[in-house]
Enzyme design. Sequence first.
Site, mmCIF file in Angstrom:
data_model
loop_
_atom_site.group_PDB
_atom_site.id
_atom_site.type_symbol
_atom_site.label_atom_id
_atom_site.label_comp_id
_atom_site.label_asym_id
_atom_site.label_seq_id
_atom_site.Cartn_x
_atom_site.Cartn_y
_atom_site.Cartn_z
ATOM 1 C CG ASP A 168 -2.141 0.721 1.205
ATOM 2 O OD1 ASP A 168 -2.129 1.796 0.578
ATOM 3 O OD2 ASP A 168 -3.145 0.267 1.785
ATOM 4 C CG ASP A 185 -4.073 6.358 1.331
ATOM 5 O OD1 ASP A 185 -5.017 5.635 1.663
ATOM 6 O OD2 ASP A 185 -3.800 7.436 1.907
ATOM 7 C CG HIS A 200 -8.293 -0.215 6.030
ATOM 8 N ND1 HIS A 200 -8.291 -0.417 4.665
ATOM 9 C CD2 HIS A 200 -7.785 1.013 6.224
ATOM 10 C CE1 HIS A 200 -7.810 0.654 4.078
ATOM 11 N NE2 HIS A 200 -7.479 1.538 4.991
ATOM 12 C CG ASP A 201 -10.588 3.302 5.415
ATOM 13 O OD1 ASP A 201 -9.902 3.288 6.449
ATOM 14 O OD2 ASP A 201 -10.133 3.609 4.296
#
Length: 537
Positions: A98, A195, A311-312
């Site tokens: 990432d 990201d 994960h958000d």
Amino acid sequence: MERKWWHDKVVYQIYPKSFYDANNDGIGDIPGIIEKLDYLKDLGVDILWLTPCFRSPMKDNGYDVADYREINPMFGTNEDMDRLMKEAKKRGMGIMLDIVANHTSDQHAWFQQALQGKDNPYRDYYIFRDEPKPAIDSVFGGSAWEYEPHSKQYYLHEFAVGQPDLNTANPKVREEMIDIINYWLDKGAVGFRFDVIHLLGKEVDRGIFGYGPRLHEYVRQMADASFGRRDAVTVGEAWGDIQNAVDFTLPSRHELNMVFQFEVTTLSWSQGPMGKFAYHQPDMDAFKSIFAKYQDGLNDRGWNSLFLENHDSGRSVDVFGSTAYRYESATALATALYLQKGTPFIYQGQEIGLTNSPMALEDYDDVEIFGQYKALVEGGVCSKEAFLEGVYKNGRDNARIPLPWNASINGGFNAGATPWLKPHRDYATLNVEAEQGKSRSVLTFYKKLLKLRKGEFKNTFVYGDFALIYSEVKDFFAYQRNGEDGLVYVMVNLSKEAKHIELLAPVKRVLLQNQETDFQGKTSLDFGPYEAVVFTL
Ligand code: NOJ
């Protein structure tokens, strides 16, 4: 469309901090991932995407990178990462990393240099201004400008105060990112998730943050000098619309392979000032039409990422399904999602139908939850109770709770050390071991689903055309996939209400179903709550 090595692969997202804690210090780690590789292989996934695991003060759990080339000691060493890549490769799997190119940690050496003063060569790696203008709020609440008393200037941070935005208009910054990506490609990474990539072309003084005029030029430059020439698989986090997705993924543009877009995710957010912190019951007809729009829009002009959790987000059973029908809705959502055209992304725990696990406010850890608590509750927008209701559905920590592996202490996440975030409240009954080896479990269903995708009808599932059918039936997601290996029908009831469907020909072969109903030879199909079936005619 040119066929690519990654088109038929399945990606599994790992949040290292919460996956498996092999050294029993309360924090998941890379040796823990290595220990679980056989589990992942058996599940049927091919590529493991790890959220940032580089050195970081962890203000935003690794999305604040202090050194892009060093593994965070809390997760292990660079040698552990080498070993993970080797062990994954041995099993026919690859590692995707990432890359956070929009900002760094304030602890990064570049920012520390930049703080030395206006003349420091690293000053222009970041965005400093005399005035906090244009006025903009950070995603985590409060102003996105932070005063820096030494130079009497403000720096921009679209996320936490400890995440200063990089100035990607500076060619040196882009060169640095290219070098970092090439470093990890040389180490053996097979791909990257980027990201908030839509923010890279920002032109702050013109008030442009997302999708700046030079964004695509920058992405193309990075692709040409790194991942694009090494055939890595790429996915960009890009909040936007279908046209934005095409602009990134149209193969002839040589930018990214896929994007994550969030039109479906945000169906569960309020349109009002509380945003994601006021849960909105998703309209499941909008859910299916958004997916259909992307299936159609990216068919020959890109490639879809298929995801519902990360994960958000909150867990999809809580957000889009029903905890009262955990098995049924988890398997229904998986069927509706993963047999579409595109690359499946499974978030850790999704394969066991993991649910949210509400906690007291002080037990949370997420910088967004606390930042927005300040803005919304202390700012008088809503009550604490209302805010917590939102957290219990859409709060990011729901997805970050240590993965329960078995019924032992801390859900077997480790050998008993206090985990960094409380274990799941239901871990005694809801865990990987409890789902294993059962004929009726979410995990068993996921394995069957992934086998189906890769089996006799593989070319149909990977490359076949998608068409929505019975679209007028409310809360019912039905489509056909037509390709080299034949014609397959997917029908999913996305509600608790019974549904009835009349077919033009009898069901010939049932390929997968989440209930025991006998559909064989039938033309009249009755669906119970969240019932799903895949068949040929
Ligand atoms: C998106 C990431 O997924 C999220 O976890 C993070 O907080 C922000 N970008 C900022 O890096």
